[in-house]
Design a protein around this motif. Structure first.
Motif, PDB file in Angstrom:
ATOM      1  N   SER A  75       0.833  -1.213  -0.147  1.00  7.15           N
ATOM      2  CA  SER A  75       0.050  -0.016   0.094  1.00  7.15           C
ATOM      3  C   SER A  75       0.896   1.364   0.074  1.00  7.15           C
ATOM      4  O   SER A  75       2.128   1.008   0.076  1.00  7.15           O
ATOM      5  CB  SER A  75      -0.861  -0.041   1.219  1.00  7.15           C
ATOM      6  N   GLY A  76       0.292   2.311  -0.226  1.00  6.26           N
ATOM      7  CA  GLY A  76       1.156   3.499  -0.169  1.00  6.26           C
ATOM      8  C   GLY A  76       1.690   3.931   1.379  1.00  6.26           C
ATOM      9  O   GLY A  76       2.833   4.439   1.201  1.00  6.26           O
ATOM     10  N   THR A 154       0.695   5.361  -3.034  1.00  7.60           N
ATOM     11  CA  THR A 154      -0.724   5.611  -3.226  1.00  7.60           C
ATOM     12  C   THR A 154      -1.179   5.358  -4.767  1.00  7.60           C
ATOM     13  O   THR A 154      -1.969   4.589  -5.069  1.00  7.60           O
ATOM     14  CB  THR A 154      -1.433   6.865  -2.428  1.00  7.60           C
ATOM     15  N   ALA A 155      -0.356   6.196  -5.583  1.00  8.41           N
ATOM     16  CA  ALA A 155      -0.686   6.279  -6.988  1.00  8.41           C
ATOM     17  C   ALA A 155      -0.468   4.923  -7.493  1.00  8.41           C
ATOM     18  O   ALA A 155      -1.187   4.278  -8.554  1.00  8.41           O
ATOM     19  CB  ALA A 155      -0.073   7.135  -7.646  1.00  8.41           C
ATOM     20  N   TYR A 157       0.430   1.776  -5.702  1.00  9.90           N
ATOM     21  CA  TYR A 157      -0.267   0.465  -4.851  1.00  9.90           C
ATOM     22  C   TYR A 157      -1.525   0.610  -4.311  1.00  9.90           C
ATOM     23  O   TYR A 157      -2.164  -0.246  -4.009  1.00  9.90           O
ATOM     24  CB  TYR A 157       0.727   0.075  -3.899  1.00  9.90           C
ATOM     25  N   GLY A 158      -2.057   1.856  -4.385  1.00 10.16           N
ATOM     26  CA  GLY A 158      -3.429   2.239  -3.940  1.00 10.16           C
ATOM     27  C   GLY A 158      -3.443   2.385  -2.185  1.00 10.16           C
ATOM     28  O   GLY A 158      -2.182   2.334  -1.749  1.00 10.16           O
ATOM     29  N   TRP A 159      -4.585   3.022  -1.667  1.00 12.42           N
ATOM     30  CA  TRP A 159      -4.663   3.491  -0.610  1.00 12.42           C
ATOM     31  C   TRP A 159      -5.114   2.343   0.447  1.00 12.42           C
ATOM     32  O   TRP A 159      -6.235   1.752  -0.188  1.00 12.42           O
ATOM     33  CB  TRP A 159      -5.643   4.799  -0.397  1.00 12.42           C
ATOM     34  N   GLY A 160      -4.198   1.920   1.168  1.00 12.52           N
ATOM     35  CA  GLY A 160      -4.621   0.620   2.141  1.00 12.52           C
ATOM     36  C   GLY A 160      -4.232   0.937   3.236  1.00 12.52           C
ATOM     37  O   GLY A 160      -3.585   1.782   3.739  1.00 12.52           O
TER      38      GLY A 160
END
Length: 287
Positions: A75-76, A154-155, A157-160
């Motif tokens: 994740s980010g 985040t861009a 690997y995504g927000w998590g």
């Protein structure tokens, strides 16, 4: 003659506290090339790591063990934590030594220090302004890196949640709070380097000597911490606690290591800052 001196010291409109305002010193330092270059390097590091993971593929555990590095692409938040992990030991030492060690020595190197004192700027006021700005830029550097890393991660690997190598995870809100604590602790742990650089900056007219000396002594501290034969004596080395922040990114954080590290770092830093002010107050400034 004494009457003339007294009138000069109490000249109309002169207030020592208004000389060399912090905003003036801050603008001067922000415009310097070394500040812009250092900021660019720190902002570029997350992109370098992103490219490395893209080329090398997903990180994986080695020898059936999982480290924080192996969770970098989860994740980010994980990506930001890994950026702090790989840079806390050395890379973040550089801006601290640069911003705090270059400040007074560079004025002496430019032969402008004596003119600042003749303005007149009181010596304590001069050091205070430069120290506050140096520490402020150091803190900004440590904030810049995780912020850029969080945005890049985040861009990509995504927000998590922040996935923990020991198992479990921290929700994004909690993870953000813990990362703030981590940055704060890293900044405090680097106060020793700041103190060394600032003290050396008052002792030499060569900025490179002050910056290099602080970095070199910090490396020596890291080497001594690796000497296990020193036993409990290592507890008095700031380097011994530099990664104590890892205890903060756990489901049940432990604070004892961070508290001890904070106490050691602040103690060393206060002594070094005091030596800098004391020595500069008695120094014969000729440059």
């Amino acid at each position: 003659m004494s009457t003339l001196v007294e009138r000069t010291e109490v000249a109309s409109g002169y207030k020592a506290g208004r000389t060399l305002p912090l905003r003036v010193e801050l603008v001067r330092q922000l415009k310097r090339r070394r500040t812009l270059i250092m900021g660019g390097i720190l902002a570029a590091l997350p992109f370098v790591l992103l490219i490395a993971f893209t080329i090398g593929g997903e990180p994986g555990g080695r020898n059936n063990t999982v480290s924080l590095m192996d969770t970098a692409t989860a994740s980010g938040a994980n990506f930001a934590a890994v950026n702090l992990f790989v840079s806390a030991g050395f890379l973040l030492v550089i801006p601290v030594a640069l911003f705090c060690g270059d400040t007074v020595a560079s004025e002496a190197g430019w032969s402008s220090l004596r003119y600042l004192l003749a303005a007149p700027v009181p010596r304590a006021r001069l050091l205070w302004s430069k120290l506050v700005v140096g520490l402020g830029l150091s803190l900004a550097a440590m904030i810049l890196l995780p912020l850029v890393a969080l945005a890049v991660g985040t861009a990509a690997y995504g927000w998590g949640p922040l996935e923990l190598p020991t198992g479990g995870s921290l929700d994004p809100g909690t993870a953000a709070q813990r990362l703030v604590i981590v940055v704060a602790f890293i900044f405090v742990s680097q106060l020793v380097t700041a103190g060394l650089a600032f003290w050396l900056s008052t002792k030499t007219d060569a900025p490179l000597g002050a910056v290099g000396g602080a970095v070199g002594l910090t490396i020596v501290g890291n080497v001594l911490d690796a000497v296990t034969a020193l036993g409990d004596w290592r507890d008095f080395l700031p380097a011994h606690w530099q990664f104590a922040w890892a205890d903060a990114v756990q489901p049940n954080p432990a604070w004892s290591g961070m508290i001890q590290g904070t106490a050691v770092s602040i103690t060393y830093a206060l002594v070094l800052f005091a030596l800098a002010f004391r020595g500069f107050a008695r120094k014969d400034v000729v440059s």
